[in-house]
Design a protein around this motif. Sequence first.
Motif, PDB file in Angstrom:
ATOM      1  N   ASP A  91       2.681  -6.067   2.712  1.00 39.29           N
ATOM      2  CA  ASP A  91       1.700  -6.985   3.296  1.00 39.29           C
ATOM      3  C   ASP A  91       2.141  -8.446   3.204  1.00 39.29           C
ATOM      4  OD1 ASP A  91       1.468  -7.058   0.548  1.00 39.29           O
ATOM      5  OD2 ASP A  91      -0.704  -7.274   0.547  1.00 39.29           O
ATOM      6  N   LYS A  92       3.321  -8.702   2.664  1.00 37.63           N
ATOM      7  CA  LYS A  92       3.814 -10.067   2.536  1.00 37.63           C
ATOM      8  C   LYS A  92       4.612 -10.481   3.770  1.00 37.63           C
ATOM      9  CE  LYS A  92       2.297 -10.609  -1.680  1.00 37.63           C
ATOM     10  NZ  LYS A  92       1.176 -11.544  -1.971  1.00 37.63           N
ATOM     11  N   GLU A  93       4.440 -11.719   4.183  1.00 41.73           N
ATOM     12  CA  GLU A  93       5.223 -12.244   5.303  1.00 41.73           C
ATOM     13  C   GLU A  93       6.665 -12.514   4.874  1.00 41.73           C
ATOM     14  OE1 GLU A  93       3.476 -15.608   7.155  1.00 41.73           O
ATOM     15  OE2 GLU A  93       1.640 -14.555   7.735  1.00 41.73           O
TER      16      GLU A  93
ATOM     17  N   THR B  76      10.300   0.520  11.150  1.00 45.65           N
ATOM     18  CA  THR B  76       9.550   1.546  10.432  1.00 45.65           C
ATOM     19  C   THR B  76      10.288   1.995   9.176  1.00 45.65           C
ATOM     20  OG1 THR B  76       8.574   2.349  12.493  1.00 45.65           O
ATOM     21  CG2 THR B  76       8.502   3.833  10.583  1.00 45.65           C
ATOM     22  N   LEU B  77       9.561   1.965   8.059  1.00 45.97           N
ATOM     23  CA  LEU B  77      10.037   2.498   6.798  1.00 45.97           C
ATOM     24  C   LEU B  77       8.978   3.455   6.263  1.00 45.97           C
ATOM     25  CD1 LEU B  77      11.458  -0.752   5.121  1.00 45.97           C
ATOM     26  CD2 LEU B  77      12.782   1.178   6.003  1.00 45.97           C
ATOM     27  N   PRO B  78       9.339   4.386   5.395  1.00 43.69           N
ATOM     28  CA  PRO B  78       8.339   5.331   4.874  1.00 43.69           C
ATOM     29  C   PRO B  78       7.151   4.609   4.255  1.00 43.69           C
ATOM     30  CG  PRO B  78      10.546   6.006   4.237  1.00 43.69           C
ATOM     31  CD  PRO B  78      10.696   4.659   4.870  1.00 43.69           C
ATOM     32  N   ASP B  79       5.954   5.124   4.528  1.00 42.26           N
ATOM     33  CA  ASP B  79       4.765   4.499   3.960  1.00 42.26           C
ATOM     34  C   ASP B  79       4.204   5.283   2.773  1.00 42.26           C
ATOM     35  OD1 ASP B  79       3.653   6.701   5.165  1.00 42.26           O
ATOM     36  OD2 ASP B  79       2.392   5.581   6.565  1.00 42.26           O
ATOM     37  N   ASN B  80       4.900   6.362   2.381  1.00 42.59           N
ATOM     38  CA  ASN B  80       4.422   7.172   1.251  1.00 42.59           C
ATOM     39  C   ASN B  80       5.314   7.049   0.021  1.00 42.59           C
ATOM     40  OD1 ASN B  80       6.638   8.519   2.315  1.00 42.59           O
ATOM     41  ND2 ASN B  80       5.808  10.563   1.863  1.00 42.59           N
ATOM     42  N   LYS B  81       6.310   6.147   0.077  1.00 44.90           N
ATOM     43  CA  LYS B  81       7.200   5.941  -1.072  1.00 44.90           C
ATOM     44  C   LYS B  81       7.949   4.623  -0.886  1.00 44.90           C
ATOM     45  CE  LYS B  81      11.135   8.427   0.938  1.00 44.90           C
ATOM     46  NZ  LYS B  81      12.146   9.488   0.733  1.00 44.90           N
ATOM     47  N   GLU B  82       8.541   4.157  -1.976  1.00 47.10           N
ATOM     48  CA  GLU B  82       9.360   2.959  -1.900  1.00 47.10           C
ATOM     49  C   GLU B  82      10.666   3.240  -1.161  1.00 47.10           C
ATOM     50  OE1 GLU B  82       8.441   0.174  -5.749  1.00 47.10           O
ATOM     51  OE2 GLU B  82       9.900   1.776  -6.028  1.00 47.10           O
ATOM     52  N   SER B  83      11.224   2.191  -0.570  1.00 47.56           N
ATOM     53  CA  SER B  83      12.579   2.228  -0.019  1.00 47.56           C
ATOM     54  C   SER B  83      13.412   1.225  -0.796  1.00 47.56           C
ATOM     55  CB  SER B  83      12.578   1.860   1.471  1.00 47.56           C
ATOM     56  OG  SER B  83      11.807   2.768   2.216  1.00 47.56           O
ATOM     57  N   ILE B  84      14.709   1.502  -0.906  1.00 47.80           N
ATOM     58  CA  ILE B  84      15.571   0.626  -1.704  1.00 47.80           C
ATOM     59  C   ILE B  84      16.692   0.037  -0.862  1.00 47.80           C
ATOM     60  CG2 ILE B  84      17.054   2.536  -2.497  1.00 47.80           C
ATOM     61  CD1 ILE B  84      17.265   1.006  -5.190  1.00 47.80           C
TER      62      ILE B  84
ATOM     63  N   LEU C 108      16.532  -4.474  -4.194  1.00 41.69           N
ATOM     64  CA  LEU C 108      15.364  -4.916  -3.435  1.00 41.69           C
ATOM     65  C   LEU C 108      14.551  -3.675  -3.096  1.00 41.69           C
ATOM     66  CD1 LEU C 108      15.301  -7.396  -0.421  1.00 41.69           C
ATOM     67  CD2 LEU C 108      13.874  -5.370  -0.482  1.00 41.69           C
ATOM     68  N   PHE C 109      13.326  -3.604  -3.599  1.00 42.30           N
ATOM     69  CA  PHE C 109      12.451  -2.466  -3.338  1.00 42.30           C
ATOM     70  C   PHE C 109      11.394  -2.870  -2.319  1.00 42.30           C
ATOM     71  CE2 PHE C 109      13.930  -2.034  -7.725  1.00 42.30           C
ATOM     72  CZ  PHE C 109      14.477  -0.764  -7.703  1.00 42.30           C
ATOM     73  N   PHE C 110      11.300  -2.102  -1.255  1.00 39.45           N
ATOM     74  CA  PHE C 110      10.227  -2.309  -0.281  1.00 39.45           C
ATOM     75  C   PHE C 110       9.087  -1.370  -0.668  1.00 39.45           C
ATOM     76  CE2 PHE C 110       7.941  -1.484   3.676  1.00 39.45           C
ATOM     77  CZ  PHE C 110       7.722  -2.769   4.128  1.00 39.45           C
ATOM     78  N   ARG C 111       7.925  -1.953  -0.993  1.00 39.14           N
ATOM     79  CA  ARG C 111       6.812  -1.172  -1.519  1.00 39.14           C
ATOM     80  C   ARG C 111       5.614  -1.222  -0.562  1.00 39.14           C
ATOM     81  NH1 ARG C 111       5.132  -2.237  -7.615  1.00 39.14           N
ATOM     82  NH2 ARG C 111       7.188  -1.244  -7.858  1.00 39.14           N
ATOM     83  N   PRO C 112       5.275  -0.104   0.083  1.00 38.32           N
ATOM     84  CA  PRO C 112       4.102  -0.077   0.971  1.00 38.32           C
ATOM     85  C   PRO C 112       2.821  -0.380   0.200  1.00 38.32           C
ATOM     86  CG  PRO C 112       5.494   1.860   1.302  1.00 38.32           C
ATOM     87  CD  PRO C 112       5.997   1.183   0.073  1.00 38.32           C
ATOM     88  N   THR C 113       1.899  -1.041   0.854  1.00 33.71           N
ATOM     89  CA  THR C 113       0.626  -1.368   0.201  1.00 33.71           C
ATOM     90  C   THR C 113      -0.206  -0.124  -0.060  1.00 33.71           C
ATOM     91  OG1 THR C 113      -0.364  -1.780   2.384  1.00 33.71           O
ATOM     92  CG2 THR C 113       0.519  -3.677   1.193  1.00 33.71           C
ATOM     93  N   SER C 114       0.131   0.979   0.571  1.00 35.50           N
ATOM     94  CA  SER C 114      -0.611   2.224   0.350  1.00 35.50           C
ATOM     95  C   SER C 114      -0.350   2.822  -1.029  1.00 35.50           C
ATOM     96  CB  SER C 114      -0.246   3.253   1.425  1.00 35.50           C
ATOM     97  OG  SER C 114       1.158   3.508   1.418  1.00 35.50           O
ATOM     98  N   LEU C 115       0.667   2.330  -1.721  1.00 30.67           N
ATOM     99  CA  LEU C 115       1.009   2.876  -3.034  1.00 30.67           C
ATOM    100  C   LEU C 115       0.201   2.177  -4.119  1.00 30.67           C
ATOM    101  CD1 LEU C 115       4.900   3.170  -2.847  1.00 30.67           C
ATOM    102  CD2 LEU C 115       3.152   4.756  -2.018  1.00 30.67           C
TER     103      LEU C 115
ATOM    104  N   ILE D  68      14.611  16.052 -15.564  1.00 32.75           N
ATOM    105  CA  ILE D  68      13.764  14.859 -15.490  1.00 32.75           C
ATOM    106  C   ILE D  68      13.088  14.864 -14.128  1.00 32.75           C
ATOM    107  CG2 ILE D  68      13.675  12.349 -15.715  1.00 32.75           C
ATOM    108  CD1 ILE D  68      16.486  12.533 -16.983  1.00 32.75           C
ATOM    109  N   ASN D  69      11.772  14.914 -14.145  1.00 35.13           N
ATOM    110  CA  ASN D  69      10.998  15.025 -12.909  1.00 35.13           C
ATOM    111  C   ASN D  69      10.206  13.738 -12.698  1.00 35.13           C
ATOM    112  OD1 ASN D  69       9.382  15.694 -10.759  1.00 35.13           O
ATOM    113  ND2 ASN D  69       8.321  17.383 -11.766  1.00 35.13           N
ATOM    114  N   ASN D  70      10.461  13.087 -11.562  1.00 32.39           N
ATOM    115  CA  ASN D  70       9.692  11.901 -11.179  1.00 32.39           C
ATOM    116  C   ASN D  70       8.762  12.286 -10.039  1.00 32.39           C
ATOM    117  OD1 ASN D  70       8.671   9.403 -10.459  1.00 32.39           O
ATOM    118  ND2 ASN D  70      10.561   8.695  -9.485  1.00 32.39           N
ATOM    119  N   PRO D  71       7.491  12.583 -10.329  1.00 28.83           N
ATOM    120  CA  PRO D  71       6.572  13.019  -9.277  1.00 28.83           C
ATOM    121  C   PRO D  71       5.897  11.864  -8.539  1.00 28.83           C
ATOM    122  CG  PRO D  71       5.458  13.102 -11.378  1.00 28.83           C
ATOM    123  CD  PRO D  71       6.853  12.602 -11.654  1.00 28.83           C
ATOM    124  N   THR D  72       6.400  10.647  -8.729  1.00 26.93           N
ATOM    125  CA  THR D  72       5.751   9.458  -8.179  1.00 26.93           C
ATOM    126  C   THR D  72       6.535   8.906  -6.981  1.00 26.93           C
ATOM    127  OG1 THR D  72       6.914   7.695  -9.392  1.00 26.93           O
ATOM    128  CG2 THR D  72       5.200   8.935 -10.587  1.00 26.93           C
ATOM    129  N   PRO D  73       5.928   7.995  -6.219  1.00 33.18           N
ATOM    130  CA  PRO D  73       6.618   7.396  -5.069  1.00 33.18           C
ATOM    131  C   PRO D  73       7.442   6.161  -5.424  1.00 33.18           C
ATOM    132  CG  PRO D  73       4.328   6.716  -5.062  1.00 33.18           C
ATOM    133  CD  PRO D  73       4.481   7.643  -6.227  1.00 33.18           C
TER     134      PRO D  73
END
Length: 233
Positions: free
Chosen positions: A36-38, A99-107, A136-143, A165-170
């Motif tokens: 959501d940042k410009e 467009t980048l995924p909106d259900n997880k971070e992109s790096i 640089l992590f792109f983090r959707p506001t939906s997270l 090691i299980n990371n069940p998070t976005p």
Amino acid sequence: MNGLKYKFAIFISIFIFSSVEASVVLDNTRIIYRSDKEEVSLKLTNKGSEPFLVQSWIDNGELNLDPSNIKVPFVISPPINKINAGEGQHLRIFYTGETLPDNKESIFWLNVLSVPPKNNSNANKLQLAFKTKIKLFFRPTSLDGSTSSAVEKIKLSKLENGMEINNPTPFFITILSISAVESGDIEKKLIENIMISPFEVLTVSSEYNSSLVHNISFINDYGATEKQKIVGL
């Protein structure tokens, strides 16, 4: 910009020692770009005694590409600049909307290459170009949540020949170490220096005792080291 561009590459071949540390330093070790940042900004400071030319670009992990051929959904301003001794410069980073995924971070990775001016007064003195690379992590506001809250959800389990090691998070999680707390509060490091991606399950070759308390040391959203206890299975 193609001509200037990357006449910068010429400087990279001039690897002569003038210092063992980079003079141009960044004010953070990572960037989190919320969708959501410009724009986001990062300050560069020249702590040296001479001016430096600085080139900055973002890549997606493809190390062998020329910066001019890298396609990422970000623009940096300024991409090339001069920073005088003792002065600073802010880099401004803009997301261009692809467009980048909106259900997880992109790096992605931010690269900062600093090159001192050519010194003609001493032909025997080598100049050294320094490159700093940060995530640089792109983090959707939906997270919801943060890296710290994500670490709380990491799951460890014993395998026949190692540990899972299980990371069940976005969220991406940069782990400095996972340690078992043995008798007398002595910590025994099991693994060091890994990054686990969103929803990833890693198998590592390490002994693991689920009956012990385990500590995980990681890098939080502010680039600081943080430690949490994690539950094993």
